[in-house]
Design an enzyme around this catalytic site. Structure first.
Site, PDB file in Angstrom:
ATOM      1  N   ARG A  66       0.825  -1.227   0.000  1.00  0.00           N
ATOM      2  CA  ARG A  66       0.000   0.000   0.000  1.00  0.00           C
ATOM      3  C   ARG A  66       0.854   1.270   0.000  1.00  0.00           C
ATOM      4  O   ARG A  66       0.605   2.205  -0.758  1.00  0.00           O
ATOM      5  CB  ARG A  66      -0.863   0.041   1.263  1.00  0.00           C
ATOM      6  CG  ARG A  66      -1.930  -1.007   1.354  1.00  0.00           C
ATOM      7  CD  ARG A  66      -2.701  -0.784   2.660  1.00  0.00           C
ATOM      8  NE  ARG A  66      -3.721  -1.793   2.862  1.00  0.00           N
ATOM      9  CZ  ARG A  66      -3.495  -2.966   3.447  1.00  0.00           C
ATOM     10  NH1 ARG A  66      -2.292  -3.280   3.881  1.00  0.00           N
ATOM     11  NH2 ARG A  66      -4.481  -3.831   3.596  1.00  0.00           N
ATOM     12  N   ILE A  67       1.842   1.316   0.926  1.00  0.00           N
ATOM     13  CA  ILE A  67       2.597   2.565   1.109  1.00  0.00           C
ATOM     14  C   ILE A  67       3.507   2.859  -0.095  1.00  0.00           C
ATOM     15  O   ILE A  67       3.444   3.960  -0.655  1.00  0.00           O
ATOM     16  CB  ILE A  67       3.380   2.537   2.447  1.00  0.00           C
ATOM     17  CG1 ILE A  67       2.377   2.572   3.616  1.00  0.00           C
ATOM     18  CG2 ILE A  67       4.356   3.705   2.543  1.00  0.00           C
ATOM     19  CD1 ILE A  67       2.961   2.251   4.974  1.00  0.00           C
ATOM     20  N   ASP A 111       9.343  -6.967  -5.346  1.00  0.00           N
ATOM     21  CA  ASP A 111       8.324  -7.580  -4.489  1.00  0.00           C
ATOM     22  C   ASP A 111       7.995  -8.934  -5.095  1.00  0.00           C
ATOM     23  O   ASP A 111       7.326  -9.014  -6.131  1.00  0.00           O
ATOM     24  CB  ASP A 111       7.064  -6.692  -4.423  1.00  0.00           C
ATOM     25  CG  ASP A 111       6.074  -7.174  -3.363  1.00  0.00           C
ATOM     26  OD1 ASP A 111       5.888  -8.398  -3.229  1.00  0.00           O
ATOM     27  OD2 ASP A 111       5.493  -6.325  -2.667  1.00  0.00           O
ATOM     28  N   ARG A 126      10.870  -0.935   9.014  1.00  0.00           N
ATOM     29  CA  ARG A 126      11.304  -1.410  10.330  1.00  0.00           C
ATOM     30  C   ARG A 126      12.834  -1.443  10.352  1.00  0.00           C
ATOM     31  O   ARG A 126      13.471  -1.895   9.384  1.00  0.00           O
ATOM     32  CB  ARG A 126      10.769  -2.828  10.616  1.00  0.00           C
ATOM     33  CG  ARG A 126       9.277  -2.894  10.892  1.00  0.00           C
ATOM     34  CD  ARG A 126       8.902  -2.274  12.254  1.00  0.00           C
ATOM     35  NE  ARG A 126       7.471  -2.339  12.518  1.00  0.00           N
ATOM     36  CZ  ARG A 126       6.591  -1.368  12.272  1.00  0.00           C
ATOM     37  NH1 ARG A 126       6.995  -0.227  11.740  1.00  0.00           N
ATOM     38  NH2 ARG A 126       5.325  -1.509  12.577  1.00  0.00           N
ATOM     39  N   ASP A 128      13.605   6.492   9.403  1.00  0.00           N
ATOM     40  CA  ASP A 128      12.581   6.826  10.402  1.00  0.00           C
ATOM     41  C   ASP A 128      12.532   5.748  11.480  1.00  0.00           C
ATOM     42  O   ASP A 128      11.866   5.918  12.495  1.00  0.00           O
ATOM     43  CB  ASP A 128      11.208   6.947   9.737  1.00  0.00           C
ATOM     44  CG  ASP A 128      10.147   7.388  10.732  1.00  0.00           C
ATOM     45  OD1 ASP A 128      10.347   8.450  11.373  1.00  0.00           O
ATOM     46  OD2 ASP A 128       9.132   6.684  10.900  1.00  0.00           O
ATOM     47  N   GLU A 139      14.899   1.214  19.320  1.00  0.00           N
ATOM     48  CA  GLU A 139      14.157   2.473  19.407  1.00  0.00           C
ATOM     49  C   GLU A 139      13.787   2.710  20.862  1.00  0.00           C
ATOM     50  O   GLU A 139      13.216   1.805  21.474  1.00  0.00           O
ATOM     51  CB  GLU A 139      12.912   2.411  18.527  1.00  0.00           C
ATOM     52  CG  GLU A 139      13.289   2.279  17.057  1.00  0.00           C
ATOM     53  CD  GLU A 139      12.096   2.300  16.104  1.00  0.00           C
ATOM     54  OE1 GLU A 139      10.958   2.488  16.548  1.00  0.00           O
ATOM     55  OE2 GLU A 139      12.318   2.127  14.899  1.00  0.00           O
ATOM     56  N   HIS A 154      10.708   7.510  14.435  1.00  0.00           N
ATOM     57  CA  HIS A 154       9.531   6.679  14.134  1.00  0.00           C
ATOM     58  C   HIS A 154       8.235   7.518  14.150  1.00  0.00           C
ATOM     59  O   HIS A 154       7.282   7.186  14.860  1.00  0.00           O
ATOM     60  CB  HIS A 154       9.425   5.504  15.128  1.00  0.00           C
ATOM     61  CG  HIS A 154       8.643   4.349  14.558  1.00  0.00           C
ATOM     62  ND1 HIS A 154       8.964   3.028  14.779  1.00  0.00           N
ATOM     63  CD2 HIS A 154       7.543   4.322  13.760  1.00  0.00           C
ATOM     64  CE1 HIS A 154       8.087   2.250  14.160  1.00  0.00           C
ATOM     65  NE2 HIS A 154       7.219   3.020  13.533  1.00  0.00           N
ATOM     66  N   ILE A 155       8.269   8.543  13.338  1.00  0.00           N
ATOM     67  CA  ILE A 155       7.133   9.486  13.299  1.00  0.00           C
ATOM     68  C   ILE A 155       6.314   9.335  12.022  1.00  0.00           C
ATOM     69  O   ILE A 155       5.265   9.962  11.858  1.00  0.00           O
ATOM     70  CB  ILE A 155       7.659  10.944  13.398  1.00  0.00           C
ATOM     71  CG1 ILE A 155       6.511  11.922  13.636  1.00  0.00           C
ATOM     72  CG2 ILE A 155       8.519  11.323  12.184  1.00  0.00           C
ATOM     73  CD1 ILE A 155       6.898  13.381  13.683  1.00  0.00           C
TER      74      ILE A 155
END
Ligand code: NAD
Length: 322
Positions: free
Chosen positions: A154-155, A174, A235, A259, A264, A283-284
């Site tokens: 999706r992203i 993919d 991740r 990110d 973390e 991680h925003i």
């Protein structure tokens, strides 16, 4: 008797969206800050449903809550929940896979652009008495460059759509997406090595699994162009950080925008923090005021649907219905 939905733990300012959703089926929301197995068992004894942020929903927890029918996870990942145990116990697990595609795709693009235009070193300079654009040299024209997406879910599909406006050629790796499906969106699906070798910017979007951990490592990073930019909004453990540090320091790749990191919050002595050619955000990517409300509303809606005997929109452990 009204159903009780307990929030196991949360770091949000308000739980109003959840309250509103569960009230629609006459259920009551009970906020707790129960961060351990024992605390959840103690504080959420008569829960019919749980809403969960970080606390561990283990087999022991689920076995200890006799009324429990559904666990709603705030987010996409359900690694806080023992899915096998939930399925064994007939407990449905629901998540929210689609609350922040706009935000994460924008964050990935922001990191790409910031790395491409070397924003961090220029900003640092102007804040410290400098005014010399030449420290950013060389920067090549973006249009005509190649963007490689690792994962085409999706992203990254949204990233592709938006980045076309900048005139980039777009490739993706993919193994579960056919070249025909990619072609429909103007994206060429290729093996990992080809994507890494051909791309000027590589953006990581694969989910973290045993197969994808350290997807970018000494060997795969060595396939990339010495000027390449790597962006990771998925991740941290998808990239071997020691290998990334070596590649950035030795000029085997150009820049990184992260990110997410392996630990973390990032360790204070992480060597990546010593490099100028790395931009790191905490991680925003998922966050905007709207996505946060969406997340909370949809998580609670999933829990309420199950308690109300309806089909939840996003059921993770589908086997539980068998
Ligand atoms: P998605 O579920 O829509 O798509 C995942 C894609 O990865 C699928 O197309 C699948 O075929 C592909 N895939 C699976 N295994 C693969 C492999 N071994 N190699 C290559 N591709 C593989 O996911 P999405 O919504 O695009 O989200 C991508 C990731 O973004 C999520 O896994 C999550 O970790 C991360 N995320 C981060 C934030 C943040 O705040 N930083 C927020 C939301 C999501």
């Amino acid at each position: 008797m009204a159903f009780k939905v307990y929030v196991t733990d949360y770091d949000y300012g308000t739980l109003d969206p959840e309250k509103k959703e569960v009230a629609k089926i006459g259920a009551v929301l009970v906020p707790t800050q129960s961060k351990t197995e024992d605390a959840i068992i103690e504080n959420c004894k008569d829960a019919d449903g749980l809403l969960n942020q970080y606390a561990p929903i283990t087999r022991k927890v689920m076995e200890s809550l006799p009324n429990l029918k559904v666990v709603g996870r705030y987010g996409v990942g359900v690694n806080t929940v023992d899915l096998k145990a939930a399925t064994d116990l007939g407990i449905q697990v629901v998540n929210v896979p689609d609350f922040c595609m706009d935000e994460v795709s924008n964050q990935a693009i922001t990191l790409m652009m910031a790395c491409h235009r070397k924003l961090n070193i220029l900003n640092h300079q102007t804040h410290h008495d400098g005014w010399d654009y030449q420290i950013a040299k060389p920067i090549r024209r973006l249009s005509g460059q190649t963007l490689g997406l690792l994962g085409f879910g999706r992203i990254p599909r949204m990233v592709a759509q938006k980045m076309k406006a900048f005139g980039l050629k777009i490739l993706a790796y993919d193994p579960y997406v056919s070249p025909e499906a990619g072609a429909k969106e103007g994206v060429e699906i290729l093996p990992l090595k080809d994507v890494l070798m051909q791309s000027d910017i590589v953006s990581v979007h694969v989910p973290l699994t045993k197969d994808t951990e350290n997807l970018l490592n000494d060997e795969t990073l060595s396939w990339m162009k010495p000027t390449a930019i790597v962006v990771n909004t998925s991740r941290g453990p998808l990239i071997d950080e020691a290998a990334l540090y070596r590649a950035l320091k030795d000029g085997k790749i150009g820049y990184a925008g992260l990110d997410v990191t392996v630990h973390e919050p990032i360790e204070k002595d992480n060597p990546l923090l010593t490099l100028d050619n790395v931009i790191i955000t905490p991680h925003i990517a998922w966050y905007s005021e709207e996505s946060e409300i969406d997340l909370k509303t949809k998580a609670a809606r999933g829990v309420a649907a199950v308690l109300n005997g309806e089909k939840a929109q996003y059921l993770v452990n589908k086997d539980v219905l068998k």
